[in-house]
Design a protein around this motif. Structure first.
Motif, PDB file in Angstrom:
ATOM      1  N   ILE A 106      10.260  -6.185  -9.470  1.00  0.00           N
ATOM      2  CA  ILE A 106      10.446  -5.413  -8.241  1.00  0.00           C
ATOM      3  C   ILE A 106       9.685  -4.093  -8.312  1.00  0.00           C
ATOM      4  O   ILE A 106       8.591  -3.961  -7.783  1.00  0.00           O
ATOM      5  CB  ILE A 106      11.947  -5.192  -7.964  1.00  0.00           C
ATOM      6  N   GLY A 107      10.249  -3.078  -8.951  1.00  0.00           N
ATOM      7  CA  GLY A 107       9.566  -1.796  -9.049  1.00  0.00           C
ATOM      8  C   GLY A 107      10.501  -0.632  -8.845  1.00  0.00           C
ATOM      9  O   GLY A 107      11.373  -0.659  -7.977  1.00  0.00           O
ATOM     10  N   SER A 108      10.297   0.425  -9.636  1.00  0.00           N
ATOM     11  CA  SER A 108      11.249   1.533  -9.657  1.00  0.00           C
ATOM     12  C   SER A 108      11.208   2.391  -8.402  1.00  0.00           C
ATOM     13  O   SER A 108      12.074   3.251  -8.223  1.00  0.00           O
ATOM     14  CB  SER A 108      11.016   2.414 -10.886  1.00  0.00           C
ATOM     15  N   ALA A 109      10.242   2.177  -7.519  1.00  0.00           N
ATOM     16  CA  ALA A 109      10.250   2.907  -6.248  1.00  0.00           C
ATOM     17  C   ALA A 109      11.463   2.551  -5.401  1.00  0.00           C
ATOM     18  O   ALA A 109      11.819   3.291  -4.485  1.00  0.00           O
ATOM     19  CB  ALA A 109       8.973   2.622  -5.448  1.00  0.00           C
TER      20      ALA A 109
ATOM     21  N   PRO B  17       0.811  -1.216   0.000  1.00  0.00           N
ATOM     22  CA  PRO B  17       0.000   0.000   0.000  1.00  0.00           C
ATOM     23  C   PRO B  17       0.845   1.267   0.000  1.00  0.00           C
ATOM     24  O   PRO B  17       2.009   1.262   0.385  1.00  0.00           O
ATOM     25  CB  PRO B  17      -0.784  -0.122   1.309  1.00  0.00           C
ATOM     26  N   GLY B  18       0.229   2.357  -0.407  1.00  0.00           N
ATOM     27  CA  GLY B  18       0.863   3.650  -0.266  1.00  0.00           C
ATOM     28  C   GLY B  18       0.753   4.136   1.167  1.00  0.00           C
ATOM     29  O   GLY B  18       0.086   3.531   2.009  1.00  0.00           O
ATOM     30  N   GLY B  19       1.413   5.257   1.435  1.00  0.00           N
ATOM     31  CA  GLY B  19       1.348   5.848   2.766  1.00  0.00           C
ATOM     32  C   GLY B  19       2.719   6.219   3.284  1.00  0.00           C
ATOM     33  O   GLY B  19       3.747   5.716   2.821  1.00  0.00           O
ATOM     34  N   SER B  20       2.728   7.119   4.262  1.00  0.00           N
ATOM     35  CA  SER B  20       3.965   7.606   4.865  1.00  0.00           C
ATOM     36  C   SER B  20       4.297   6.817   6.124  1.00  0.00           C
ATOM     37  O   SER B  20       3.521   5.957   6.565  1.00  0.00           O
ATOM     38  CB  SER B  20       3.802   9.083   5.230  1.00  0.00           C
TER      39      SER B  20
ATOM     40  N   TYR C  46       5.254   6.499  -0.310  1.00  0.00           N
ATOM     41  CA  TYR C  46       5.173   5.073  -0.675  1.00  0.00           C
ATOM     42  C   TYR C  46       6.347   4.374   0.010  1.00  0.00           C
ATOM     43  O   TYR C  46       7.079   3.602  -0.585  1.00  0.00           O
ATOM     44  CB  TYR C  46       5.231   4.910  -2.196  1.00  0.00           C
ATOM     45  N   ILE C  47       6.516   4.687   1.280  1.00  0.00           N
ATOM     46  CA  ILE C  47       7.734   4.290   1.983  1.00  0.00           C
ATOM     47  C   ILE C  47       7.843   2.779   2.157  1.00  0.00           C
ATOM     48  O   ILE C  47       8.938   2.217   2.112  1.00  0.00           O
ATOM     49  CB  ILE C  47       7.830   5.017   3.341  1.00  0.00           C
ATOM     50  N   VAL C  48       6.717   2.099   2.314  1.00  0.00           N
ATOM     51  CA  VAL C  48       6.755   0.641   2.454  1.00  0.00           C
ATOM     52  C   VAL C  48       7.255   0.006   1.156  1.00  0.00           C
ATOM     53  O   VAL C  48       8.081  -0.912   1.171  1.00  0.00           O
ATOM     54  CB  VAL C  48       5.362   0.100   2.817  1.00  0.00           C
ATOM     55  N   GLY C  49       6.779   0.521   0.028  1.00  0.00           N
ATOM     56  CA  GLY C  49       7.213  -0.006  -1.266  1.00  0.00           C
ATOM     57  C   GLY C  49       8.629   0.372  -1.605  1.00  0.00           C
ATOM     58  O   GLY C  49       9.401  -0.454  -2.113  1.00  0.00           O
ATOM     59  N   SER C  50       9.027   1.614  -1.344  1.00  0.00           N
ATOM     60  CA  SER C  50      10.400   2.034  -1.640  1.00  0.00           C
ATOM     61  C   SER C  50      11.408   1.205  -0.854  1.00  0.00           C
ATOM     62  O   SER C  50      12.407   0.730  -1.405  1.00  0.00           O
ATOM     63  CB  SER C  50      10.579   3.524  -1.312  1.00  0.00           C
ATOM     64  N   ALA C  51      11.144   1.016   0.446  1.00  0.00           N
ATOM     65  CA  ALA C  51      12.071   0.247   1.276  1.00  0.00           C
ATOM     66  C   ALA C  51      12.070  -1.225   0.878  1.00  0.00           C
ATOM     67  O   ALA C  51      13.128  -1.862   0.796  1.00  0.00           O
ATOM     68  CB  ALA C  51      11.692   0.400   2.750  1.00  0.00           C
ATOM     69  N   GLY C  52      10.882  -1.779   0.612  1.00  0.00           N
ATOM     70  CA  GLY C  52      10.802  -3.185   0.219  1.00  0.00           C
ATOM     71  C   GLY C  52      11.450  -3.452  -1.126  1.00  0.00           C
ATOM     72  O   GLY C  52      12.179  -4.432  -1.297  1.00  0.00           O
ATOM     73  N   ASN C  53      11.207  -2.572  -2.087  1.00  0.00           N
ATOM     74  CA  ASN C  53      11.806  -2.750  -3.402  1.00  0.00           C
ATOM     75  C   ASN C  53      13.327  -2.614  -3.361  1.00  0.00           C
ATOM     76  O   ASN C  53      14.053  -3.347  -4.037  1.00  0.00           O
ATOM     77  CB  ASN C  53      11.220  -1.751  -4.392  1.00  0.00           C
ATOM     78  N   ALA C  54      13.810  -1.661  -2.575  1.00  0.00           N
ATOM     79  CA  ALA C  54      15.263  -1.515  -2.435  1.00  0.00           C
ATOM     80  C   ALA C  54      15.875  -2.777  -1.830  1.00  0.00           C
ATOM     81  O   ALA C  54      16.966  -3.211  -2.239  1.00  0.00           O
ATOM     82  CB  ALA C  54      15.577  -0.295  -1.575  1.00  0.00           C
ATOM     83  N   ALA C  55      15.185  -3.374  -0.856  1.00  0.00           N
ATOM     84  CA  ALA C  55      15.677  -4.620  -0.268  1.00  0.00           C
ATOM     85  C   ALA C  55      15.721  -5.729  -1.311  1.00  0.00           C
ATOM     86  O   ALA C  55      16.692  -6.502  -1.379  1.00  0.00           O
ATOM     87  CB  ALA C  55      14.790  -5.027   0.910  1.00  0.00           C
ATOM     88  N   LEU C  56      14.682  -5.821  -2.145  1.00  0.00           N
ATOM     89  CA  LEU C  56      14.653  -6.867  -3.169  1.00  0.00           C
ATOM     90  C   LEU C  56      15.689  -6.616  -4.266  1.00  0.00           C
ATOM     91  O   LEU C  56      16.228  -7.576  -4.849  1.00  0.00           O
ATOM     92  CB  LEU C  56      13.258  -6.979  -3.776  1.00  0.00           C
TER      93      LEU C  56
ATOM     94  N   ASP D 119      10.152   7.430  -2.474  1.00  0.00           N
ATOM     95  CA  ASP D 119       8.947   8.229  -2.269  1.00  0.00           C
ATOM     96  C   ASP D 119       8.506   8.060  -0.820  1.00  0.00           C
ATOM     97  O   ASP D 119       8.119   6.965  -0.401  1.00  0.00           O
ATOM     98  CB  ASP D 119       7.853   7.749  -3.222  1.00  0.00           C
ATOM     99  N   ALA D 120       8.553   9.138  -0.062  1.00  0.00           N
ATOM    100  CA  ALA D 120       8.173   9.078   1.348  1.00  0.00           C
ATOM    101  C   ALA D 120       6.710   8.715   1.534  1.00  0.00           C
ATOM    102  O   ALA D 120       6.320   8.194   2.579  1.00  0.00           O
ATOM    103  CB  ALA D 120       8.459  10.409   2.028  1.00  0.00           C
TER     104      ALA D 120
END
Length: 259
Positions: A139-142, A93-96, A150-160, A147-148
């Protein structure tokens, strides 16, 4: 272009719609036999029937919850001798930081982050015993364009991304290639729904969502097949020296593009 994927066995997660369904179509066109996994059994069966009729390939459906370790283990066991794994399932999900609580964060990562890692662990071991395989992580370009909100996605995608590069950096020692794709905005139900919400917030009218999309490169999101076709190429021997890398398909957004 014949990618020489005929007869290969491909396992695709999150295959009931969007990029996953497009990947199933791309591999079926190449003559690959498919194992399609998602929670929506009805959607999987409809897709499987269409692909069998159109391309005369074997398609096996697995209605599973990839957050559940038992379901992951059962999927790996029933899929058997997989040549290509496409990790694609996710609904982050999105969100800060302030708006996404711990339970929501963990629930999201159980599917997209740990789901990828744990299924890769199971399938990699089987590929290693057989002496070959390809693993593709959608994965995804986030993970690059942070993106603060979409912080859950940015952090998760960076981990992947790190997971993919770390594993793919040594996996050729086992004759296995591990690669990732970072799509930007793609014309899926999820992205269109997000664009409608943005239009409602900005203009007070969700039907003006096309004005949101007009700011993207070429004035549109990517087509699911533009991602899926890259998956098929990366899975083929025409990309046989490619491992430990991430291919970004976002129209140049991560490189500073867009309007």
């Amino acid at each position: 272009m014949d990618l020489h994927l005929r007869g290969k066995r491909v396992l695709i997660t999150g295959a009931s719609k969007g990029i996953g369904a497009a990947a199933a179509e791309a591999f079926a066109e190449e003559g690959s036999h498919l194992h399609l996994a998602a929670r929506n059994a009805e959607a999987l069966e409809l897709l499987a029937r269409r692909l069998r009729d159109a391309h005369e390939v074997e398609v096996t459906v697995h209605a599973v919850d990839l957050r559940r370790p038992d379901d992951l283990a059962a999927l790996a066991e029933s899929a058997g001798k997989v040549d290509i794994l496409v990790n694609n399932a996710g609904d982050i999900p999105g969100g800060s930081l302030e708006t996404v609580d711990e339970a929501t964060w963990r629930h999201a990562w159980d599917l997209k982050v740990f789901g990828y890692i744990n299924l890769t662990r199971l399938i990699y071991a089987r590929m290693k015993r057989r002496g070959h395989g390809v693993i593709i992580n959608d994965i995804g370009s986030a993970g690059e364009r942070f993106d603060a909100n979409y912080i859950v996605g940015s952090a998760g995608n960076a981990a992947l991304m790190a997971f993919t590069r770390a594993l793919g950096g040594s996996s050729l020692n086992d004759n296995i290639r591990v690669v990732g794709i970072n799509p930007g905005p793609v014309a899926t139900d999820r992205v269109l729904a997000l664009s409608r919400r943005q239009a409602l917030a900005r203009f007070g009218d969700e039907n003006r969502y096309r004005e949101i999309l007009a700011g993207l490169p070429l004035g549109r999101p990517a087509k699911p097949r533009e991602i899926a076709d890259m998956m098929a190429f990366l899975a083929s021997e025409r990309s046989g020296y490619t491992s430990g890398v991430i291919i970004t398909i976002d129209g140049g957004l991560c490189a500073g593009g867009g309007r």
